[in-house]
Design a protein around this motif. Structure first.
Motif, PDB file in Angstrom:
ATOM      1  N   ARG A  79      25.653 -62.202  66.945  1.00 50.93           N
ATOM      2  CA  ARG A  79      25.657 -62.999  68.169  1.00 50.93           C
ATOM      3  C   ARG A  79      26.690 -62.502  69.181  1.00 50.93           C
ATOM      4  O   ARG A  79      27.850 -62.220  68.836  1.00 50.93           O
ATOM      5  N   THR A 138      24.104 -65.912  72.506  1.00 54.86           N
ATOM      6  CA  THR A 138      24.485 -67.327  72.451  1.00 54.86           C
ATOM      7  C   THR A 138      24.838 -67.737  73.876  1.00 54.86           C
ATOM      8  O   THR A 138      25.708 -67.135  74.497  1.00 54.86           O
ATOM      9  N   SER A 183      27.941 -70.575  65.934  1.00 54.11           N
ATOM     10  CA  SER A 183      26.989 -69.466  66.103  1.00 54.11           C
ATOM     11  C   SER A 183      27.486 -68.171  65.481  1.00 54.11           C
ATOM     12  O   SER A 183      26.742 -67.207  65.362  1.00 54.11           O
ATOM     13  N   ILE A 219      20.361 -68.073  70.701  1.00 53.95           N
ATOM     14  CA  ILE A 219      20.728 -69.427  70.265  1.00 53.95           C
ATOM     15  C   ILE A 219      21.166 -70.186  71.510  1.00 53.95           C
ATOM     16  O   ILE A 219      22.132 -69.810  72.176  1.00 53.95           O
ATOM     17  N   ARG A 279      17.477 -71.957  67.485  1.00 53.42           N
ATOM     18  CA  ARG A 279      17.258 -70.552  67.154  1.00 53.42           C
ATOM     19  C   ARG A 279      15.876 -70.111  67.651  1.00 53.42           C
ATOM     20  O   ARG A 279      14.855 -70.625  67.186  1.00 53.42           O
ATOM     21  N   HIS A 282      20.397 -74.053  64.156  1.00 46.31           N
ATOM     22  CA  HIS A 282      21.349 -73.190  63.464  1.00 46.31           C
ATOM     23  C   HIS A 282      22.276 -74.018  62.566  1.00 46.31           C
ATOM     24  O   HIS A 282      22.923 -74.968  63.023  1.00 46.31           O
ATOM     25  N   ASN A 283      22.298 -73.647  61.303  1.00 47.22           N
ATOM     26  CA  ASN A 283      23.173 -74.303  60.312  1.00 47.22           C
ATOM     27  C   ASN A 283      22.886 -75.790  60.143  1.00 47.22           C
ATOM     28  O   ASN A 283      23.748 -76.537  59.668  1.00 47.22           O
TER      29      ASN A 283
END
Length: 615
Positions: free
Chosen positions: A82, A108, A126, A203, A217, A441-442
């Protein structure tokens, strides 16, 4: 008759060029490289420097983007690593994003108005390796939180101050890139060659109204889909010119950056909102995208000018406007208006309005929030067609769009090519297509809540489909509220309607959850009330003095009465309060795309809302 599903397929839309979707390239890097090959000497970007507009060809753009991309590779950016961009909308943002794509990384996006704590969260979440920061203001946020940014190996700045260590200039990055290319001339092309459709490209963190933002994402296939849809529809081509001012950290701005890679359309970029009208007169674009607030302000301003006229001039304006609406009704019926009456109205009134926007606009695209239908019709009547569309960050900004010849006012159009829309039993809009995100994300739990196993994305919006497959949005599922009498109210519809009635309003927020009647917070547009003040013996007074004056309250009350006359009894606004300041992005009241942060504003002004319910 209404539908529960609507899908745009080769069978339902044979007029679209489906080969554009079938022959999609694997990535944004491929898309850019092919564009350079096909149009090397055509204009790619236009930007303003020191009062003068400068231009860059696609070939020149490649040289710049490749040097920055090679520089990122030299800094250790690997495939799908990223790289964050924290900057306002400017030409360099576009080049930086292309550089990240060509280096095989993933961008990002960070709004320049984001506070230091949230910047640190986004960069950490990120796992951004490099940050491209616009200026010293952005760098200061990074320095403040540097202890939390162990993963950030380098900061690159457009205009800020380098320190010879952690922070380098964009010129330094380009020099690193040229050295890298001297050692390995094919290093950037090799990265592009290795990209796959499913690889992470971007992202984008949802600006959100509460809590931490979620990182959406988006793969390369989402952006190449957006480009191919543009080609399939034939909406734009190389001879068009786009004016782009929207925040590029927002998905709407980002998708408008992608479209020209497919179509070859040059883009003039300037993110200064206060320069939009001035720039339109100079740039003379053929299309642009905008948030509804921009159209609302332009509509209010022009109609204030109209209303200030009197005598024969006012009669000509009123007559021309009536003729314009009649002509637009003919267009909606599939007929082309003409004749002496329309030609005269166009010459005396309509063309003057179009000149304010540069005189060459073929259409404008509205997204990110609801657009009042009466305002849309007014622009259409003036010959400035607004194509309202619908999409979310999670769908790469694209899901539906009103195309020329298929426009239905009040709707957000039909599904874009290859997209399916379904209405769930509770009215929620579901979307399936290549533009849908990979996930948050995550955040696996949030992903599973929003994205079903069968690929349907749950939008959280409520709507319905017409018999023609056009989508109509009612409101956000979470923003619908029920009065103590058990009646549901969709605040966004009422708010949008009021903005079409009142030329003085900036924001209008309806409240009343679990209460026995609806109320509203009102803020006024500073430019509009300055003109009003001149006509009402209040010139030179402060915003607060004008907003809280009894004369202004009487004026707004008349507009609220007009609004109420068209609402159901339980929807009517019984009381309202005019705030002594406008709501702004800077104060955290609006998102960067100028959307109301309803919960934030309700919390901030809870005392004012509560006062409306006291006897």
């Amino acid at each position: 008759m209404t539908l529960t599903t609507s899908t745009t397929t080769p069978e339902s839309a044979p007029h679209l060029d489906w080969t554009a979707l079938e022959n999609r390239v694997p990535s944004v890097g491929h898309l850019f490289r092919d564009r350079v090959k096909d149009s090397p000497q055509r204009e790619a970007y236009r930007y303003e420097r020191d009062g003068e507009w400068k231009s860059l060809t696609w070939s020149e753009t490649k040289d710049l983007a490749y040097s920055w991309a090679a520089g990122l590779i030299a800094l250790g950016v690997g495939p799908q690593d990223r790289v964050a961009i924290a900057s306002s909308t400017r030409f360099e943002w576009a080049i930086a994003d292309l550089a990240v794509m060509c280096a095989g990384g993933a961008t990002t996006t960070v709004y320049p108005t984001t506070i230091a704590g949230d910047v640190a969260y986004i960069l950490g979440d990120s796992e951004s390796k490099v940050v491209i920061a616009e200026d010293d203001e952005q760098i200061a946020k990074l320095r403040e939180k540097r202890d939390e940014l162990a993963g950030v190996v380098k900061v690159v700045t457009f205009d800020g101050t380098a320190d010879g260590d952690w922070v380098i200039t964009i010129e330094d990055l380009a020099a690193l890139g040229r050295q890298q290319l001297e050692k390995d001339a094919g290093v950037v092309d090799s990265r592009i060659d290795a990209l796959r459709p499913e690889d992470l490209a971007t992202i984008i963190y949802t600006s959100g109204t509460t809590g931490r933002p979620k990182g959406v994402r988006l793969p390369h296939s989402a952006w190449t889909y957006a480009g191919s849809v543009t080609l399939a529809s034939g909406l734009v081509n190389e001879d068009d010119l786009q004016y782009l001012w929207l925040p590029l950290a927002h998905v709407f701005g980002k998708v408008l950056l992608t479209l020209p890679l497919a179509s070859g359309t040059p883009t003039a970029i300037d993110g200064r909102i206060d320069k939009i009208i001035d720039n339109l007169a100079v740039v003379k674009p053929t299309f642009m995208g905008a948030a509804p607030r921009i159209f609302e302000k332009a509509y209010a301003r022009i109609n204030q000018v109209f209303e200030a006229e009197s005598g024969l001039k006012r009669k000509i304006i009123d007559w021309g406007t009536q003729v314009a609406h009649e002509a637009d009704a003919q267009r909606q019926a599939g007929k082309q208006p003409g004749g002496l009456k329309y030609s005269l109205a166009d010459k005396l009134v309509l063309s003057k309005v179009r000149e304010r926007f540069g005189g060459r606009l073929r259409f404008m695209i509205s997204g990110s929030a609801p657009l009042n239908v009466e305002i849309n019709k007014w622009f259409g009547a003036m010959g400035l067609q607004i194509l309202e569309g619908y999409g979310l960050t999670e769908t790469s900004a694209i899901a539906t769009l009103n195309l020329p010849g298929e426009l239905v006012y009040g709707s957000v159009g039909k599904p874009t090519a290859g997209t399916a829309i379904k209405i769930a039993e509770d009215g929620e809009i579901l979307i399936k297509g290549d533009q849908v995100m990979m996930g948050y994300h995550n955040k696996p739990d949030a992903t599973s809540d929003a994205l079903a196993d069968d690929g349907w994305f749950h939008t959280g919006d409520i709507g319905h489909l017409s018999s023609t497959g056009h989508l109509f949005i009612t409101d956000r599922k979470k923003e619908l509220f029920k009065t103590s009498g058990g009646k549901f109210i969709a605040p966004a519809q009422i708010e949008s309607r009021f903005k079409g009635i009142c030329p003085l309003v900036s924001q209008f927020m309806v409240a009343g959850d679990a209460k026995n009647f609806a109320t509203a917070l009102v803020t006024l547009d500073p430019d509009a009330i300055a003109e009003w003040a001149k006509r009402n013996d209040m010139e030179g007074k402060s915003y607060a003095e004008i907003a809280t004056s009894e004369k202004m309250r009487e004026t707004i009350q008349k507009y609220v009465d007009e609004l109420n006359s068209g609402l159901n009894r339980w929807e009517t606004i019984k009381k309202f309060v005019i705030l002594d300041r406008d709501l702004t992005v800077e104060d955290g009241d609006l998102t960067p795309s100028l959307k109301l942060k309803r919960r934030v504003v309700a919390k901030k002004y809870q005392a004012e809302i509560d006062a409306l319910y006291k006897d």
